[in-house]
Design an enzyme around this catalytic site. Structure first.
Site, PDB file in Angstrom:
ATOM      1  N   ASP A  78       0.883  -1.176   0.000  1.00 37.87           N
ATOM      2  CA  ASP A  78       0.000   0.000   0.000  1.00 37.87           C
ATOM      3  C   ASP A  78       0.909   1.211   0.000  1.00 37.87           C
ATOM      4  O   ASP A  78       1.787   1.348   0.857  1.00 37.87           O
ATOM      5  CB  ASP A  78      -0.931   0.028   1.213  1.00 37.87           C
ATOM      6  CG  ASP A  78      -2.070   1.011   0.983  1.00 37.87           C
ATOM      7  OD1 ASP A  78      -2.884   0.764   0.075  1.00 37.87           O
ATOM      8  OD2 ASP A  78      -2.151   2.032   1.697  1.00 37.87           O
ATOM      9  N   TYR A 160       1.876   8.924  -9.946  1.00 40.87           N
ATOM     10  CA  TYR A 160       2.269  10.330  -9.828  1.00 40.87           C
ATOM     11  C   TYR A 160       3.720  10.579 -10.244  1.00 40.87           C
ATOM     12  O   TYR A 160       4.233  11.687 -10.052  1.00 40.87           O
ATOM     13  CB  TYR A 160       2.051  10.796  -8.383  1.00 40.87           C
ATOM     14  CG  TYR A 160       0.617  10.701  -7.931  1.00 40.87           C
ATOM     15  CD1 TYR A 160      -0.298  11.700  -8.257  1.00 40.87           C
ATOM     16  CD2 TYR A 160       0.160   9.600  -7.196  1.00 40.87           C
ATOM     17  CE1 TYR A 160      -1.627  11.610  -7.854  1.00 40.87           C
ATOM     18  CE2 TYR A 160      -1.168   9.499  -6.800  1.00 40.87           C
ATOM     19  CZ  TYR A 160      -2.052  10.503  -7.129  1.00 40.87           C
ATOM     20  OH  TYR A 160      -3.367  10.417  -6.750  1.00 40.87           O
ATOM     21  N   ARG A 187       9.255   1.885  -2.721  1.00 42.63           N
ATOM     22  CA  ARG A 187       8.909   0.467  -2.774  1.00 42.63           C
ATOM     23  C   ARG A 187      10.160  -0.403  -2.712  1.00 42.63           C
ATOM     24  O   ARG A 187      10.165  -1.451  -2.074  1.00 42.63           O
ATOM     25  CB  ARG A 187       8.097   0.182  -4.037  1.00 42.63           C
ATOM     26  CG  ARG A 187       7.465  -1.209  -4.047  1.00 42.63           C
ATOM     27  CD  ARG A 187       6.466  -1.389  -5.174  1.00 42.63           C
ATOM     28  NE  ARG A 187       5.281  -0.563  -4.948  1.00 42.63           N
ATOM     29  CZ  ARG A 187       4.954   0.489  -5.700  1.00 42.63           C
ATOM     30  NH1 ARG A 187       5.700   0.842  -6.722  1.00 42.63           N
ATOM     31  NH2 ARG A 187       3.871   1.182  -5.423  1.00 42.63           N
TER      32      ARG A 187
END
Length: 202
Positions: A78, A160, A187
């Site tokens: 997430d 984005y 990430r």
């Protein structure tokens, strides 16, 4: 070990496979290879809560369908972008900021940043990794700091990326190669931290 991703997002699947390319002993696959995709209500109040909601939901569904092996691990992600001058928005709502597509989300945030003085702001990406297994549930974080601008630049990446410039760079994430992005991304950092948990679970 099978690393089952609690996502059908092809961008995330490719990015995770690229980051874990040296994890030769792990088979990485999306959960929709095993069961029919289903809607998971992400009603948590933080990236961590939403990541674990997803990993737990997919783990439970696979377990109930008797499709799990003892050393299988379900991994979820997430993540989102938090803009300082917008009070941290869109934050956990990054994926559904506009109520439309990824491109709609990007355009909405560009419009909001364009209203700011200087048409820019400090910002950061956050990624939370959720891991669910027969040995318990775990979580890691990764962050990437920089700034956002009110124009799109570059065609690589997703979300984005065309408006985010990492700290120490002059290019947006979408102007960097996948290799360059994967060296610094939120990430990547969260997955590297998660790799220690995965090795322990193995």
């Amino acid at each position: 070990m099978r690393l089952i991703l609690a996502s059908s997002n092809t961008h995330k699947l490719r990015e995770i496979k690229e980051i874990y390319h040296n994890f030769k002993e792990v088979e990485i696959l999306p959960y929709d290879c095993l069961i029919t995709p289903f809607v998971i209500e992400e009603n948590g109040k933080s990236f961590k809560q939403n990541a674990l909601i997803k990993s737990k939901a997919v783990f439970l569904a696979l377990k109930e369908a008797n499709l799990l092996q003892k050393d299988d691990v379900v991994l979820s992600d997430d993540s989102g972008i938090c803009v300082d001058l917008l009070g941290g928005a869109p934050g956990i709502y990054s994926a559904r900021y506009s109520g439309g597509s990824d491109e709609d989300n990007l355009n909405k945030l560009i419009d909001e940043v364009a209203k700011l003085e200087g048409k820019t702001s400090l910002a950061h990406y956050c990624a939370s990794i959720g891991i669910s297994s027969f040995y318990g549930d775990f979580n890691t974080y990764g962050f990437m700091y920089g700034s956002v601008i009110s124009t799109k630049r570059g065609s690589n990446g997703f979300g984005y990326d065309p408006m985010f410039i990492p700290k120490g760079y002059t290019k947006t994430l979408a102007e960097l190669s996948s290799e360059e992005k994967n060296q610094i991304s939120h990430r990547k950092i969260a997955l590297e931290n998660a790799s220690y948990l995965l090795r322990a679970l193995m």
